[in-house]
Design a protein around this motif. Structure first.
Motif, short mmCIF file in Angstrom:
data_model
loop_
_atom_site.label_atom_id
_atom_site.label_comp_id
_atom_site.label_asym_id
_atom_site.label_seq_id
_atom_site.Cartn_x
_atom_site.Cartn_y
_atom_site.Cartn_z
N ILE A 258 -4.34 19.65 46.68
CA ILE A 258 -4.12 20.12 48.05
C ILE A 258 -5.43 20.51 48.72
O ILE A 258 -6.29 21.17 48.12
N THR A 259 -5.57 20.08 49.98
CA THR A 259 -6.66 20.54 50.84
C THR A 259 -6.02 21.24 52.04
O THR A 259 -5.07 20.73 52.63
N LEU A 260 -6.53 22.40 52.36
CA LEU A 260 -5.97 23.26 53.40
C LEU A 260 -6.99 23.43 54.52
O LEU A 260 -8.16 23.71 54.26
N LEU A 261 -6.56 23.23 55.75
CA LEU A 261 -7.47 23.32 56.90
C LEU A 261 -6.92 24.28 57.94
O LEU A 261 -5.69 24.37 58.14
N LEU A 262 -7.82 24.97 58.63
CA LEU A 262 -7.46 25.90 59.71
C LEU A 262 -8.29 25.55 60.92
O LEU A 262 -9.52 25.43 60.84
N GLY A 263 -7.62 25.39 62.07
CA GLY A 263 -8.33 25.04 63.29
C GLY A 263 -9.22 26.16 63.78
O GLY A 263 -9.07 27.33 63.39
N PRO A 264 -10.18 25.84 64.64
CA PRO A 264 -11.09 26.87 65.17
C PRO A 264 -10.34 27.96 65.93
O PRO A 264 -9.24 27.75 66.44
N ALA A 265 -10.95 29.13 66.00
CA ALA A 265 -10.37 30.24 66.74
C ALA A 265 -10.30 29.90 68.23
O ALA A 265 -11.19 29.22 68.76
N PRO A 266 -9.26 30.35 68.93
CA PRO A 266 -9.19 30.14 70.38
C PRO A 266 -10.41 30.74 71.06
O PRO A 266 -10.91 31.80 70.66
N GLN A 267 -10.89 30.11 72.09
CA GLN A 267 -12.12 30.56 72.75
C GLN A 267 -11.94 31.93 73.40
O GLN A 267 -12.91 32.66 73.58
N ASP A 268 -10.71 32.27 73.78
CA ASP A 268 -10.48 33.56 74.45
C ASP A 268 -10.08 34.65 73.47
O ASP A 268 -9.67 35.74 73.87
N GLU A 269 -10.23 34.39 72.15
CA GLU A 269 -9.76 35.35 71.16
C GLU A 269 -10.50 36.68 71.25
O GLU A 269 -9.94 37.75 71.11
N ASN A 270 -11.81 36.62 71.52
CA ASN A 270 -12.59 37.86 71.56
C ASN A 270 -12.08 38.81 72.63
O ASN A 270 -12.10 40.03 72.46
N ALA A 271 -11.60 38.27 73.76
CA ALA A 271 -11.14 39.14 74.84
C ALA A 271 -9.79 39.74 74.51
O ALA A 271 -9.49 40.88 74.87
N ALA A 272 -8.94 38.97 73.83
CA ALA A 272 -7.57 39.41 73.61
C ALA A 272 -7.39 40.21 72.34
O ALA A 272 -6.50 41.06 72.24
N ASP A 273 -8.20 39.94 71.34
CA ASP A 273 -7.97 40.50 70.01
C ASP A 273 -8.88 41.71 69.79
O ASP A 273 -9.87 41.64 69.09
N ASP A 274 -8.53 42.85 70.40
CA ASP A 274 -9.35 44.04 70.24
C ASP A 274 -8.94 44.80 68.99
O ASP A 274 -8.06 44.39 68.24
#
Length: 323
Positions: A258-274
């Motif tokens: 098995i190979t597991l992949l995760l997509g890049p973080a959303p570009q607006d994550e820094n603003a929303a994820d305090d």
């Protein structure tokens, strides 16, 4: 340790002459199948599932070697037999590499031609061989590579996730606490600017738990992909969110590589994820201490500061739940 196998070489088993006669030329006028026959270390990629993916140049490199170092001699024996190659093989794996390197370097200095393979894919990529390569470089010995199949890159191009930049991380830690900590460190790097598709290998019996931890730390809505049994008969590429895939594989335990992949973080994550958002999410499933540790690693704030805020939010939650 696996037992070493020793077999004599004969010209009838070596594909050198026939292959070189038909090899097309590249832009530099050299045969594409060319493999250095001079002394040195050659890293040879092997199939990740389908034996038809083994290149003629890879077979030639093994046939010309004085010694083939294998992660598991039994696995490599099947590949050699398929190509009619007879060559001496010895085991080089994570449990004996450190002890074996000095003697192997002396053999290389004496003029030996040594090839290194892993059970599947490119040597060194989550497989043994780095210590030997590093020692050969330090000793100024010649090293070359015969590239070929690689599970991480095969999964990446099939995933539908952004192909570059990407970060191959190897295997995540086997235990949940260490795994979440490792994920939290990567999430902190994302908050500092890392924007890449992340790639891991994982054992099938740990996949569901790993996906659940991934959903906890990175967010259940992050796009993710599980690539299973690549190039084999039951190849499968399943795409979804981390939360969806965690739920699916908790009900349908997988088999195979098995190979597991995760997509890049959303570009607006820094603003929303305090900080408060992160802590509230973690406090739903973790103790105050564990939630604070994970949040501190993810956001890059001092643990003491985050722990104090976690206590406040936990108290608020208890008060709001009281009738």
């Amino acid at each position: 340790m696996h037992a070493s196998s020793s077999r004599s070489s004969s010209s009838s088993t070596r594909p050198d002459a026939q292959h070189d006669q038909t090899a097309p030329l590249n832009s530099e006028g050299e045969g594409r199948s060319h493999v250095p026959s001079s002394p040195g270390l050659t890293l040879v990629a092997t199939p990740i599932g389908n034996l038809g993916d083994f290149s003629p140049r890879g077979a030639l490199a093994l046939a010309q070697a004085d010694l083939v170092l294998c992660e598991d001699t039994r696995t490599t024996a099947r590949l050699l037999s398929e190509r009619g190659i007879s060559v001496r093989t010895e085991a080089l794996h994570e449990h004996n590499e450190r002890q074996r390197v000095p003697a192997l370097i002396e053999r290389l200095k004496a003029g030996a031609r040594i090839a290194l393979v892993s059970d599947a894919g490119m040597p060194l990529m989550s497989d043994p061989g780095y210590r030997l390569v590093r020692a050969a470089i330090d000793a100024d010995l010649p090293i070359t590579v015969v590239p070929g199949p690689n599970a991480a890159l095969a999964a990446l191009v099939l995933s539908g996730l952004p192909p570059h930049p990407y970060l191959f991380v190897g295997f995540p830690p086997p235990r949940s606490a260490a795994r979440k900590e490792a994920f939290a460190q990567l999430h902190a790097a994302e908050r500092a600017g890392l924007n890449a598709t992340l790639i891991w290998h994982e054992a099938p019996h740990r996949l569901a738990e790993t996906l659940a931890d991934m959903a906890t730390v990175f967010g259940a809505d992050r796009p993710a992909v599980v690539a299973r049994e690549l190039t084999k008969r039951f190849e499968e590429v399943r795409r979804g969110t981390a939360g969806e895939l965690a739920a699916f594989y908790s009900e349908s335990p997988p088999r195979g590589e098995i190979t597991l992949l995760l997509g890049p973080a959303p570009q607006d994550e820094n603003a929303a994820d305090d900080l408060d958002t992160t802590l509230r999410s973690l406090l739903r499933t973790h103790s105050v201490k564990d939630a604070a540790a994970l949040a501190a690693a993810a956001i890059g704030l001092p643990k003491r500061t985050v722990y104090a805020r976690a206590l406040e939010l936990a108290a608020e939650g208890e008060n709001s739940a009281t009738p």
